[in-house]
Motif scaffolding. Sequence first.
Motif, PDB file in Angstrom:
ATOM      1  N   THR A 100       5.816   6.974  -0.607  1.00  0.00           N
ATOM      2  CA  THR A 100       4.798   6.060  -0.103  1.00  0.00           C
ATOM      3  C   THR A 100       5.227   5.411   1.204  1.00  0.00           C
ATOM      4  O   THR A 100       4.451   5.327   2.165  1.00  0.00           O
ATOM      5  CB  THR A 100       4.503   4.969  -1.150  1.00  0.00           C
ATOM      6  N   PHE A 104       3.451   5.624   4.896  1.00  0.00           N
ATOM      7  CA  PHE A 104       3.030   4.430   5.624  1.00  0.00           C
ATOM      8  C   PHE A 104       3.650   4.383   7.018  1.00  0.00           C
ATOM      9  O   PHE A 104       2.978   4.041   7.996  1.00  0.00           O
ATOM     10  CB  PHE A 104       3.423   3.177   4.844  1.00  0.00           C
ATOM     11  N   ARG A 108       1.761   4.429  10.595  1.00  0.00           N
ATOM     12  CA  ARG A 108       1.986   3.399  11.622  1.00  0.00           C
ATOM     13  C   ARG A 108       2.284   4.037  12.975  1.00  0.00           C
ATOM     14  O   ARG A 108       1.804   3.572  14.019  1.00  0.00           O
ATOM     15  CB  ARG A 108       3.153   2.507  11.216  1.00  0.00           C
ATOM     16  N   LEU A 244      -2.660   5.180   0.931  1.00  0.00           N
ATOM     17  CA  LEU A 244      -2.844   5.236   2.377  1.00  0.00           C
ATOM     18  C   LEU A 244      -4.271   4.848   2.756  1.00  0.00           C
ATOM     19  O   LEU A 244      -4.486   4.115   3.733  1.00  0.00           O
ATOM     20  CB  LEU A 244      -2.518   6.636   2.893  1.00  0.00           C
ATOM     21  N   LEU A 247      -4.595   1.201   2.576  1.00  0.00           N
ATOM     22  CA  LEU A 247      -3.950   0.587   3.746  1.00  0.00           C
ATOM     23  C   LEU A 247      -4.874   0.625   4.954  1.00  0.00           C
ATOM     24  O   LEU A 247      -5.000  -0.366   5.693  1.00  0.00           O
ATOM     25  CB  LEU A 247      -2.635   1.307   4.053  1.00  0.00           C
ATOM     26  N   ASP A 250      -7.429  -1.981   4.587  1.00  0.00           N
ATOM     27  CA  ASP A 250      -6.838  -3.305   4.829  1.00  0.00           C
ATOM     28  C   ASP A 250      -6.747  -3.595   6.329  1.00  0.00           C
ATOM     29  O   ASP A 250      -7.068  -4.692   6.779  1.00  0.00           O
ATOM     30  CB  ASP A 250      -5.447  -3.396   4.203  1.00  0.00           C
TER      31      ASP A 250
END
Length: 281
Positions: A100, A104, A108, A244, A247, A250
């Motif tokens: 995970t 991430f 990014r 993901l 995310l 978010d």
Amino acid sequence: MLDRIKASLPSLAPAEQRVARLVLADPRAFSSLPVAELAARAGVSKPTVVRFCRSMGYDGLSDFKLKLVGSVSEGVPFVHRSVDADDKTADVLVKVVDNTVAAFLKYRNDASSAAIERAAMAIAATYKTGRRIEFYGVGNSGIVAQDAQHKFFRLGVTAIAYSDGHMQVMSASMLGPGDCVVVISNSGRTRDLMDATDIARRNGATTIIVTASGSPLAAAGHIHLAADHPEGYDRYSPMVSRLLHLLVIDVLATCVALRLGSALPPRLKEIKQNLRSKRYA
């Protein structure tokens, strides 16, 4: 595996970074050299080489070399390391978390801030004009769509989520210019989502797509928010893809919140105060 090492470089100790760079420079040579030679080439101690392997989530140098050989020979990065039947609980913990974290960090580094900016501006503009905001997803992505509705609801943004293909097509048929729909898909190949996206776009609605690059759905909308990960879309129990996508939502919700202006913080404060009576002291 090599992508995961690259993503982990900033978090490693300086000595372990030298070992990591040695791996990235020539993975085949690293997998065949003894520990003493590896330590000498990296300018570190032999325990540092072993410590680096353990920092990456492997049992030691032998385990690391074995996985490295498999990664190089197959030509596919071992970023998503499958859990073996004989793994201990500690091994499962490390593998799931590391998979995970690697996904991430890759997101990014790869995400397009320009695309996120366009998507946030489109949703904020739709909200300010009182038009419709909708989230579509099926199966596992349908749950993410519902979570997205909840996140935007807390911002005071009226939105709705549909996970049924018939409802998506019917709702998309009623959209028009000024409306906005966010379509979430792991594979980017779901027929119902493709149909709904095509209808919404033909009717003039802004279509934002959260899915894998290179998929048919990625090219079907106005704005593509790439969600690329090492997990195959045909996995029966996807984990990394779901996290993901959450995310991405978010990040998008936070960007939209910043564009809603000064009226939002007092509203959130009031919601928090009103919820206090629902909790035990």
